[in-house]
Design a protein around this motif. Structure first.
Motif, PDB file in Angstrom:
ATOM      1  N   LEU A 177       5.908   3.416   6.725  1.00  0.00           N
ATOM      2  CA  LEU A 177       6.511   2.319   6.055  1.00  0.00           C
ATOM      3  C   LEU A 177       7.602   3.082   5.206  1.00  0.00           C
ATOM      4  O   LEU A 177       7.780   4.269   4.656  1.00  0.00           O
ATOM      5  CB  LEU A 177       5.135   2.290   4.833  1.00  0.00           C
ATOM      6  N   GLU A 194      10.330   1.780   2.389  1.00  0.00           N
ATOM      7  CA  GLU A 194      10.781   0.965   1.305  1.00  0.00           C
ATOM      8  C   GLU A 194      12.163   0.909   0.708  1.00  0.00           C
ATOM      9  O   GLU A 194      13.037   1.888   1.364  1.00  0.00           O
ATOM     10  CB  GLU A 194       9.977   1.125  -0.394  1.00  0.00           C
ATOM     11  N   CYS A 217       9.828  -3.486   2.369  1.00  0.00           N
ATOM     12  CA  CYS A 217       8.997  -2.338   2.942  1.00  0.00           C
ATOM     13  C   CYS A 217       8.989  -2.733   4.421  1.00  0.00           C
ATOM     14  O   CYS A 217       8.081  -3.430   4.884  1.00  0.00           O
ATOM     15  CB  CYS A 217       7.641  -2.342   2.236  1.00  0.00           C
ATOM     16  N   TRP A 260       1.569  -3.345  -2.906  1.00  0.00           N
ATOM     17  CA  TRP A 260       2.569  -2.567  -3.789  1.00  0.00           C
ATOM     18  C   TRP A 260       1.842  -2.193  -4.942  1.00  0.00           C
ATOM     19  O   TRP A 260       1.108  -2.622  -5.572  1.00  0.00           O
ATOM     20  CB  TRP A 260       3.888  -3.596  -4.232  1.00  0.00           C
ATOM     21  N   CYS A 313       4.765   0.843  -1.222  1.00  0.00           N
ATOM     22  CA  CYS A 313       4.282   0.113  -0.465  1.00  0.00           C
ATOM     23  C   CYS A 313       3.184   0.652   0.388  1.00  0.00           C
ATOM     24  O   CYS A 313       3.366   1.914   0.645  1.00  0.00           O
ATOM     25  CB  CYS A 313       5.059  -0.728   0.388  1.00  0.00           C
ATOM     26  N   GLY A 323       4.251   4.437   1.843  1.00  0.00           N
ATOM     27  CA  GLY A 323       5.909   4.740   2.100  1.00  0.00           C
ATOM     28  C   GLY A 323       6.002   5.924   1.012  1.00  0.00           C
ATOM     29  O   GLY A 323       5.530   6.400   0.342  1.00  0.00           O
TER      30      GLY A 323
END
Length: 124
Positions: free
Chosen positions: A4, A6, A22, A36, A96, A115
Motif C-alpha cells: 500500500l 499513500e 492509496c 484510513w 491506509c 502503508g
C-alpha cells in the motif's frame, strides 16, 4: 502480501481540502475492506474511515463525519480519502490499511497490511 502506497498529503490552510490516495498491489484489491487511520507523534493511531469491499458500507469517526469521504475504485486498486473543512486538529500522519474481512472494521488490530503513511499538516 499487499503493498500500500499513500499519496496526496501536504500543507493546507484551515478550511481547505486535500484528497489522499492509496494504491494497492500484490493481491486482489476487491478482496479487502479498506480503512484510513491517523496518528500524531506520541499518540495512539486512531480510526478515521473505512469502506467495504464493494463500497456498499462506509463508516467514519465522529470527528470527521460530514467532512471526510472515503471511496474506492476497484478497477484502479485505489482507495481515496477526500478531506474537506480541514482544521489544525486534523494534522497527523495518515495511513491506509486493508482488512481481509467481509465486513468493515474500525479496530487497528483487524487490519492486515499497512502503508507507510502520508503527512497532512493544517495551518491555522
Amino acid at each position: 502480501q499487499v503493498q500500500l502506497v499513500e499519496s496526496g498529503g501536504g500543507l493546507v490552510q484551515a478550511g481547505g481540502s486535500l484528497r489522499l490516495s492509496c494504491a494497492a498491489s500484490g493481491r486482489t484489491f476487491s478482496d479487502y475492506a479498506m480503512g484510513w487511520f491517523r496518528q500524531a507523534p506520541g499518540k495512539e493511531r486512531e480510526f478515521v474511515a473505512t469502506i467495504s469491499r464493494l463500497s456498499l458500507t462506509r463508516s467514519y469517526a465522529d470527528s470527521v463525519k460530514g467532512r471526510f469521504t472515503i471511496s474506492r475504485d476497484n478497477a484502479k486498486n485505489t482507495v481515496y480519502l477526500q478531506m474537506n473543512s480541514l482544521n489544525p486538529e486534523d494534522t497527523d500522519t495518515y495511513y491506509c490499511a486493508c482488512a481481509a474481512t467481509l465486513r468493515i472494521r474500525t479496530r487497528e488490530a483487524d487490519y492486515n497490511y499497512w502503508g507507510q503513511g502520508t503527512q497532512v499538516t493544517v495551518s491555522s
